[in-house]
Design a protein around this motif. Sequence first.
Motif, mmCIF file in Angstrom:
data_model
loop_
_atom_site.group_PDB
_atom_site.id
_atom_site.type_symbol
_atom_site.label_atom_id
_atom_site.label_comp_id
_atom_site.label_asym_id
_atom_site.label_seq_id
_atom_site.Cartn_x
_atom_site.Cartn_y
_atom_site.Cartn_z
ATOM 1 N N ASN A 180 0.807 -1.213 0.000
ATOM 2 C CA ASN A 180 0.000 0.000 0.000
ATOM 3 C C ASN A 180 0.843 1.267 0.000
ATOM 4 N N ARG A 198 -0.858 1.070 -6.202
ATOM 5 C CA ARG A 198 -2.193 1.596 -5.941
ATOM 6 C C ARG A 198 -2.841 2.079 -7.241
ATOM 7 N N TYR A 247 -11.579 -2.131 -1.602
ATOM 8 C CA TYR A 247 -10.115 -2.243 -1.562
ATOM 9 C C TYR A 247 -9.734 -2.914 -0.244
ATOM 10 N N ALA A 261 -7.164 -4.623 2.395
ATOM 11 C CA ALA A 261 -5.763 -4.436 2.777
ATOM 12 C C ALA A 261 -5.411 -5.340 3.956
ATOM 13 N N VAL A 270 -5.575 6.214 1.326
ATOM 14 C CA VAL A 270 -5.915 5.348 0.198
ATOM 15 C C VAL A 270 -7.388 5.504 -0.163
ATOM 16 N N VAL A 277 -12.196 1.018 1.950
ATOM 17 C CA VAL A 277 -10.984 0.326 2.385
ATOM 18 C C VAL A 277 -11.319 -0.560 3.580
ATOM 19 N N SER A 289 -9.227 -2.810 6.112
ATOM 20 C CA SER A 289 -7.903 -3.172 6.610
ATOM 21 C C SER A 289 -8.045 -4.162 7.762
#
Length: 308
Positions: free
Chosen positions: A166, A172, A183, A185, A201, A209, A211
């Motif tokens: 990342n 990216r 997305y 992560a 991001v 996102v 994560s």
Amino acid sequence: MGRVAVVQAASVPFDAEAATAKTEALIAETAAAGAELVVFPEAFIGGYPKGTTFGTAVGLRTERGRDEFARYFAGAVSLDGPEVQRLEAAAAEHRVFVVIGVIERLGNTLYCTALLISPDSGLVGNHRKLMPTGTERLVWGFGDGSTLDTMDSPLGRIGSVICWENYMPLMRQAMYAKGVQLYCAPTADDRPTWQASMVHVAIEGRVFVYSACQFLTIADFPEDHAIDFEMPNGDVLMRGGSMIVDPTGTVLAGPVFDEETILYADVDLEAKYRSHLDFDAVGHYSRPDVFALTVDTRARDSVSFAGP
């Protein structure tokens, strides 16, 4: 509109059978809570050997280190192996898309891989980490551009970028160009600085996102596994810090530290479309007359056989 779950839990290092069983239970739990996509941390099956030296220094290897690697190797999974088949079956049974970090064994090399599993089509993607970080390069091979995979779902197009990948701007940009909307992560980075990166991001890519980081302690490893350094957080090797961010940079869930948990948030792609009014990194805000990126998506095999 749909629901996404991010799992923050400890893997079962070096024990693919036990880690797969734990994953199956978590898939069932998140599906029962209404999730249509569940995201697991980096190296959730196989294990992230934080603090392990594998007995190495420049110009030196030890027999103990080779024993440690042999156990790590034995606890990895192959893409056509029974563990992945069980994950495919769990995804199909519970009607949930799955993104999960595994240690993949291919021939005599290990890769840090994110599997993309569809409830309808099974394993549809296996992204191998392009650039293992620091001493990860000792035990993991390098991925190539052929595994920059995505999968389509009713929630949107799903892709995965692993941990410090990342921090690779061109990586990216490539994923944004592939149309990633959700997305994922998977990471082993439990530092507070990681959260700022995930918000960046989300805003940069106008993406949701997800994560996922482990909450991992020394007690999660076998009793005879050596940790050769005093860890900065004592017996806690990974503190978590998992989170969910929307395309405007708004944190929808997390970050949560120092415990196992599951984060949930709804996804509505209209929030992404609205955010593109003033920014699209690979569209109306790009300058292809000034900047260009070429991505080589060919598989890079070390040996090719020609002829019958």
